[in-house]
Design a protein around this motif. Structure first.
Motif, PDB file in Angstrom:
ATOM      1  N   ILE A  42     -11.293 -11.885  -4.598  1.00 55.73           N
ATOM      2  CA  ILE A  42      -9.842 -11.891  -4.422  1.00 55.73           C
ATOM      3  C   ILE A  42      -9.445 -13.340  -4.127  1.00 55.73           C
ATOM      4  CG2 ILE A  42      -7.875 -10.994  -3.121  1.00 55.73           C
ATOM      5  CD1 ILE A  42      -9.296  -8.702  -4.367  1.00 55.73           C
ATOM      6  N   PRO A  43      -8.742 -13.987  -5.056  1.00 55.36           N
ATOM      7  CA  PRO A  43      -8.379 -15.391  -4.828  1.00 55.36           C
ATOM      8  C   PRO A  43      -7.366 -15.527  -3.694  1.00 55.36           C
ATOM      9  CG  PRO A  43      -7.443 -14.587  -6.887  1.00 55.36           C
ATOM     10  CD  PRO A  43      -8.277 -13.484  -6.342  1.00 55.36           C
ATOM     11  N   GLY A  44      -7.465 -16.644  -2.980  1.00 57.11           N
ATOM     12  CA  GLY A  44      -6.529 -16.922  -1.897  1.00 57.11           C
ATOM     13  C   GLY A  44      -5.397 -17.807  -2.369  1.00 57.11           C
ATOM     14  N   LYS A  45      -4.261 -17.676  -1.736  1.00 54.80           N
ATOM     15  CA  LYS A  45      -3.105 -18.486  -2.121  1.00 54.80           C
ATOM     16  C   LYS A  45      -3.321 -19.951  -1.750  1.00 54.80           C
ATOM     17  CE  LYS A  45       1.906 -18.574  -1.804  1.00 54.80           C
ATOM     18  NZ  LYS A  45       3.085 -17.912  -1.268  1.00 54.80           N
ATOM     19  N   ARG A  46      -3.868 -20.187  -0.576  1.00 54.81           N
ATOM     20  CA  ARG A  46      -4.075 -21.564  -0.125  1.00 54.81           C
ATOM     21  C   ARG A  46      -5.528 -21.878   0.164  1.00 54.81           C
ATOM     22  NH1 ARG A  46       1.575 -22.346   2.751  1.00 54.81           N
ATOM     23  NH2 ARG A  46       2.302 -20.363   2.073  1.00 54.81           N
ATOM     24  N   GLY A  47      -6.364 -20.861   0.120  1.00 58.82           N
ATOM     25  CA  GLY A  47      -7.771 -21.076   0.445  1.00 58.82           C
ATOM     26  C   GLY A  47      -8.676 -20.822  -0.740  1.00 58.82           C
ATOM     27  N   GLY A  49     -10.423 -18.045  -1.263  1.00 60.14           N
ATOM     28  CA  GLY A  49     -10.506 -16.648  -1.675  1.00 60.14           C
ATOM     29  C   GLY A  49     -11.653 -15.955  -0.957  1.00 60.14           C
ATOM     30  N   VAL A  50     -11.841 -14.680  -1.274  1.00 58.51           N
ATOM     31  CA  VAL A  50     -12.853 -13.864  -0.600  1.00 58.51           C
ATOM     32  C   VAL A  50     -13.680 -13.119  -1.634  1.00 58.51           C
ATOM     33  CG1 VAL A  50     -13.200 -12.027   1.096  1.00 58.51           C
ATOM     34  CG2 VAL A  50     -11.233 -13.525   1.312  1.00 58.51           C
ATOM     35  N   HIS A  51     -15.000 -13.110  -1.431  1.00 60.37           N
ATOM     36  CA  HIS A  51     -15.915 -12.316  -2.248  1.00 60.37           C
ATOM     37  C   HIS A  51     -16.291 -11.067  -1.460  1.00 60.37           C
ATOM     38  CE1 HIS A  51     -16.882 -15.057  -5.590  1.00 60.37           C
ATOM     39  NE2 HIS A  51     -16.591 -16.012  -4.719  1.00 60.37           N
ATOM     40  N   PHE A  52     -16.230  -9.921  -2.119  1.00 56.12           N
ATOM     41  CA  PHE A  52     -16.639  -8.660  -1.497  1.00 56.12           C
ATOM     42  C   PHE A  52     -17.875  -8.153  -2.221  1.00 56.12           C
ATOM     43  CE2 PHE A  52     -12.100  -8.937  -0.651  1.00 56.12           C
ATOM     44  CZ  PHE A  52     -12.037  -8.623   0.696  1.00 56.12           C
ATOM     45  N   THR A  58     -17.290  -1.642  -2.819  1.00 55.66           N
ATOM     46  CA  THR A  58     -16.945  -0.273  -3.204  1.00 55.66           C
ATOM     47  C   THR A  58     -15.602   0.140  -2.607  1.00 55.66           C
ATOM     48  OG1 THR A  58     -19.281   0.299  -3.378  1.00 55.66           O
ATOM     49  CG2 THR A  58     -17.742   2.125  -3.162  1.00 55.66           C
ATOM     50  N   LEU A  59     -15.348  -0.239  -1.363  1.00 57.69           N
ATOM     51  CA  LEU A  59     -14.071   0.108  -0.728  1.00 57.69           C
ATOM     52  C   LEU A  59     -12.899  -0.624  -1.385  1.00 57.69           C
ATOM     53  CD1 LEU A  59     -15.307   0.099   2.967  1.00 57.69           C
ATOM     54  CD2 LEU A  59     -14.526   2.086   1.674  1.00 57.69           C
ATOM     55  N   ILE A  60     -13.091  -1.877  -1.739  1.00 62.34           N
ATOM     56  CA  ILE A  60     -12.037  -2.628  -2.429  1.00 62.34           C
ATOM     57  C   ILE A  60     -11.793  -2.026  -3.808  1.00 62.34           C
ATOM     58  CG2 ILE A  60     -11.404  -4.887  -3.396  1.00 62.34           C
ATOM     59  CD1 ILE A  60     -11.199  -4.714  -0.324  1.00 62.34           C
ATOM     60  N   TYR A  61     -12.862  -1.616  -4.479  1.00 65.13           N
ATOM     61  CA  TYR A  61     -12.721  -0.965  -5.786  1.00 65.13           C
ATOM     62  C   TYR A  61     -11.921   0.328  -5.655  1.00 65.13           C
ATOM     63  CZ  TYR A  61     -14.114   1.135 -10.267  1.00 65.13           C
ATOM     64  OH  TYR A  61     -14.113   1.717 -11.506  1.00 65.13           O
ATOM     65  N   ALA A  62     -12.153   1.089  -4.586  1.00 67.53           N
ATOM     66  CA  ALA A  62     -11.369   2.306  -4.341  1.00 67.53           C
ATOM     67  C   ALA A  62      -9.889   1.949  -4.156  1.00 67.53           C
ATOM     68  CB  ALA A  62     -11.898   3.041  -3.114  1.00 67.53           C
ATOM     69  N   ALA A  63      -9.608   0.841  -3.470  1.00 66.90           N
ATOM     70  CA  ALA A  63      -8.211   0.397  -3.311  1.00 66.90           C
ATOM     71  C   ALA A  63      -7.609   0.065  -4.670  1.00 66.90           C
ATOM     72  CB  ALA A  63      -8.154  -0.822  -2.387  1.00 66.90           C
ATOM     73  N   PHE A  64      -8.390  -0.553  -5.557  1.00 73.72           N
ATOM     74  CA  PHE A  64      -7.911  -0.853  -6.908  1.00 73.72           C
ATOM     75  C   PHE A  64      -7.589   0.427  -7.670  1.00 73.72           C
ATOM     76  CE2 PHE A  64      -9.756  -5.339  -7.912  1.00 73.72           C
ATOM     77  CZ  PHE A  64      -9.186  -5.837  -6.761  1.00 73.72           C
ATOM     78  N   THR A  95      -0.788   7.229  -2.599  1.00 75.27           N
ATOM     79  CA  THR A  95      -1.637   6.226  -3.245  1.00 75.27           C
ATOM     80  C   THR A  95      -1.419   4.841  -2.633  1.00 75.27           C
ATOM     81  OG1 THR A  95      -0.010   5.964  -5.030  1.00 75.27           O
ATOM     82  CG2 THR A  95      -1.873   7.445  -5.436  1.00 75.27           C
ATOM     83  N   ARG A  96      -0.206   4.534  -2.222  1.00 80.89           N
ATOM     84  CA  ARG A  96       0.065   3.244  -1.579  1.00 80.89           C
ATOM     85  C   ARG A  96      -0.652   3.163  -0.229  1.00 80.89           C
ATOM     86  NH1 ARG A  96       5.047   3.246  -2.555  1.00 80.89           N
ATOM     87  NH2 ARG A  96       5.714   4.420  -0.737  1.00 80.89           N
ATOM     88  N   ILE A  97      -0.518   4.202   0.584  1.00 77.94           N
ATOM     89  CA  ILE A  97      -1.172   4.221   1.899  1.00 77.94           C
ATOM     90  C   ILE A  97      -2.690   4.253   1.736  1.00 77.94           C
ATOM     91  CG2 ILE A  97      -1.516   5.603   3.986  1.00 77.94           C
ATOM     92  CD1 ILE A  97       1.478   6.372   3.762  1.00 77.94           C
ATOM     93  N   GLY A  98      -3.183   5.066   0.792  1.00 78.70           N
ATOM     94  CA  GLY A  98      -4.631   5.123   0.552  1.00 78.70           C
ATOM     95  C   GLY A  98      -5.187   3.782   0.116  1.00 78.70           C
ATOM     96  N   GLY A  99      -4.479   3.096  -0.771  1.00 71.93           N
ATOM     97  CA  GLY A  99      -4.913   1.780  -1.220  1.00 71.93           C
ATOM     98  C   GLY A  99      -4.957   0.782  -0.080  1.00 71.93           C
ATOM     99  N   ILE A 100      -3.950   0.798   0.771  1.00 73.87           N
ATOM    100  CA  ILE A 100      -3.908  -0.120   1.912  1.00 73.87           C
ATOM    101  C   ILE A 100      -5.041   0.180   2.886  1.00 73.87           C
ATOM    102  CG2 ILE A 100      -2.548  -0.760   3.963  1.00 73.87           C
ATOM    103  CD1 ILE A 100      -0.037  -0.397   2.170  1.00 73.87           C
ATOM    104  N   ILE A 101      -5.297   1.456   3.123  1.00 74.45           N
ATOM    105  CA  ILE A 101      -6.388   1.834   4.034  1.00 74.45           C
ATOM    106  C   ILE A 101      -7.730   1.352   3.491  1.00 74.45           C
ATOM    107  CG2 ILE A 101      -7.704   3.818   4.899  1.00 74.45           C
ATOM    108  CD1 ILE A 101      -4.968   5.237   5.284  1.00 74.45           C
ATOM    109  N   PHE A 102      -7.988   1.578   2.193  1.00 68.85           N
ATOM    110  CA  PHE A 102      -9.254   1.124   1.618  1.00 68.85           C
ATOM    111  C   PHE A 102      -9.354  -0.401   1.613  1.00 68.85           C
ATOM    112  CE2 PHE A 102      -9.728   5.438  -0.212  1.00 68.85           C
ATOM    113  CZ  PHE A 102     -11.034   5.672   0.207  1.00 68.85           C
ATOM    114  N   LEU A 103      -8.243  -1.082   1.403  1.00 71.94           N
ATOM    115  CA  LEU A 103      -8.242  -2.543   1.439  1.00 71.94           C
ATOM    116  C   LEU A 103      -8.589  -3.051   2.839  1.00 71.94           C
ATOM    117  CD1 LEU A 103      -7.634  -5.010  -0.363  1.00 71.94           C
ATOM    118  CD2 LEU A 103      -5.300  -4.909   0.474  1.00 71.94           C
ATOM    119  N   ILE A 104      -7.993  -2.443   3.852  1.00 73.02           N
ATOM    120  CA  ILE A 104      -8.292  -2.830   5.238  1.00 73.02           C
ATOM    121  C   ILE A 104      -9.738  -2.505   5.583  1.00 73.02           C
ATOM    122  CG2 ILE A 104      -7.758  -2.294   7.662  1.00 73.02           C
ATOM    123  CD1 ILE A 104      -4.804  -1.966   6.745  1.00 73.02           C
ATOM    124  N   LEU A 105     -10.202  -1.305   5.213  1.00 73.07           N
ATOM    125  CA  LEU A 105     -11.590  -0.938   5.492  1.00 73.07           C
ATOM    126  C   LEU A 105     -12.566  -1.881   4.802  1.00 73.07           C
ATOM    127  CD1 LEU A 105     -11.495   2.973   5.291  1.00 73.07           C
ATOM    128  CD2 LEU A 105     -11.853   1.574   7.316  1.00 73.07           C
TER     129      LEU A 105
END
Length: 113
Positions: A42-47, A49-52, A58-64, A95-105
């Motif tokens: 996930i690329p960062g705006k000013r940094g 980015g982050v590799h998962f 798997t959790l980020i993929y579920a958010a996708f 789906t919005r709440i589920g995506g946010i939860i998986f992204l946070i997890l």
């Protein structure tokens, strides 16, 4: 009981429908490739980015997947002529709440892994 007011289905412009389909396809393609290779970036705006990877990947993929389902539901709602807007609104919220939860997890798992 039939309503005295006729139902008019949502009208989503062709451009908006194409954007939703393309964005959903991009999320699924990028997420599937990243999940298969065990590295979602996930690329960062000013940094940098982050590799998962691992469980976080798997959790980020579920958010996708939740995000893609949300975008596709906009298109499906346009073609659905039945009066069930509240069900589509509920699905969008879930789906919005589920995506946010998986992204946070996924983020938390990545931090503490």
């Amino acid at each position: 009981m039939k309503s005295i007011y006729p139902h008019t289905p949502n009208h989503i412009s062709p451009e908006e429908r194409v954007k939703c389909i393309l964005f959903a396809a991009a999320l699924l393609a990028y997420g599937t490739f990243g999940w298969y290779s065990d590295d979602i970036f996930i690329p960062g705006k000013r940094g940098r980015g982050v590799h998962f990877s691992g469980a976080a990947c798997t959790l980020i993929y579920a958010a996708f997947i939740f995000g893609a389902a949300n975008f596709i539901s906009v298109v499906v709602d346009h073609y659905d002529k039945r009066n069930n807007e509240t069900q589509y609104q509920r699905f969008a919220k879930i789906t919005r709440i589920g995506g946010i939860i998986f992204l946070i997890l996924g983020t938390l798992v990545s931090i503490f892994e």
